[in-house]
Scaffold this active site. Structure first.
Site, mmCIF file in Angstrom:
data_model
loop_
_atom_site.group_PDB
_atom_site.id
_atom_site.type_symbol
_atom_site.label_atom_id
_atom_site.label_comp_id
_atom_site.label_asym_id
_atom_site.label_seq_id
_atom_site.Cartn_x
_atom_site.Cartn_y
_atom_site.Cartn_z
ATOM 1 N N GLU A 49 10.453 -6.144 4.394
ATOM 2 C CA GLU A 49 10.268 -4.836 5.013
ATOM 3 C C GLU A 49 8.848 -4.384 4.690
ATOM 4 O OE1 GLU A 49 13.486 -1.563 5.426
ATOM 5 O OE2 GLU A 49 12.377 -1.117 3.605
ATOM 6 N N ASP A 60 9.879 9.613 2.065
ATOM 7 C CA ASP A 60 9.523 8.839 0.886
ATOM 8 C C ASP A 60 9.197 9.722 -0.302
ATOM 9 O OD1 ASP A 60 9.615 6.153 2.034
ATOM 10 O OD2 ASP A 60 7.972 6.853 3.289
#
Length: 279
Positions: A49, A60
């Site tokens: 990823e 995030d």
């Protein structure tokens, strides 16, 4: 047949679970990304990823936000990231690569142009964190026209109806966010994850990966018992942040951590298989 489908099919036959590490493209510097990708594969990764750095990575936590900042200092962009994937493909034509990021860079490039360039580079899946499935039709069409899998997130708060909508749009696999909050959070509740995975599997036959909150071999082992894939990001990015100017040490640290997860996951699923055989 996509690389993602082939990978999961192979792992299922082997009785193993996918290990999906995340790194941010360009962190700590663009020239280190491809060597790091190869290190991840050599250390046990089944699928990669690759994060597309963005100036406002809202899903995030601070660890990956800092990684985006380090990468963006080098002015890395989406086209350059696709060039890095192309470079990786010169030596590895097998390992699936999923781009994970936000819609803005893709939208600026244009869905059709992005999908074509991504396919040419060797990208297998795209996860756009801030694109809801109800609005994803044009991008999904562009991706599927070049055999790239659109991957979507499922949250702990997702209702049955929402899960059904997401699974109808997804292919390759679906990604269950195991915690409320942002990446890098702790205190993973395995029992709660198990219950949610049972709900998700009532709506899809796609493999289900679990990420957020997986930080060591023990948590990876626990998740491997109940999920089809284990996604680890912040723990690896911390290795980069610890010695950003020492590329060799980064590869050593990341390799050590990922191998420990791979070994724990394989041991866990092997024991699980033996227990089922005895039952």
């Amino acid at each position: 047949m996509s690389r993602l489908h082939t990978c999961f099919e192979f792992l299922q036959r082997e009785g193993r679970k996918a290990l999906i590490p995340y790194i941010t493209a360009g962190d700590p510097a663009p020239e280190q990304t491809v060597p790091l990708m190869h290190t991840l594969v050599e250390s046990g990764a089944d699928i990669l990823e690759l994060g597309v750095p963005f100036s406002d990575p809202m899903a995030d936590g601070p660890v990956i936000q800092a990684a985006c900042e380090r990468a963006l200092k080098h002015r890395i962009n989406l086209r350059q990231i696709l060039e890095l994937v192309s470079c990786f493909r010169q030596q590895d034509a097998v390992t699936p690569v999923v781009l994970m990021g936000y819609l803005n860079p893709v939208e600026i490039m244009g869905y059709t142009e992005f999908a074509t360039a991504a396919a040419d580079a060797g990208v297998d899946g795209v996860l756009t964190v801030d694109l809801p499935p109800e609005e994803a039709g044009p991008l999904i069409s562009a991706l599927r026209s070049v055999s790239i899998d659109p991957v979507f997130l499922i949250a702990p708060t997702s209702t049955d109806a929402r899960i059904e909508t997401i699974c109808q749009q997804a292919s390759g696999f679906v990604y269950y966010v195991s915690l409320k909050g942002v990446t890098g959070a702790a205190n993973l509740d395995i029992s709660a994850v198990r219950d949610k995975l049972a709900t998700i599997r009532r709506h899809t036959t796609l493999p289900v990966g679990v990420g957020f909150g997986i930080h060591d071999a023990e948590t990876a082992s626990h998740v491997a018992r109940i999920a089809d894939a284990v996604v680890v990001g912040s723990a690896l990015v911390k290795c980069i942040a610890a010695t950003p100017n020492d590329s060799e040490q980064i590869r050593v640290s990341i390799g050590r951590l990922l191998r420990s997860m791979r070994e724990a996951m394989d041991a866990s699923t092997l024991n699980q298989g033996q227990q089922r055989a005895k039952a």
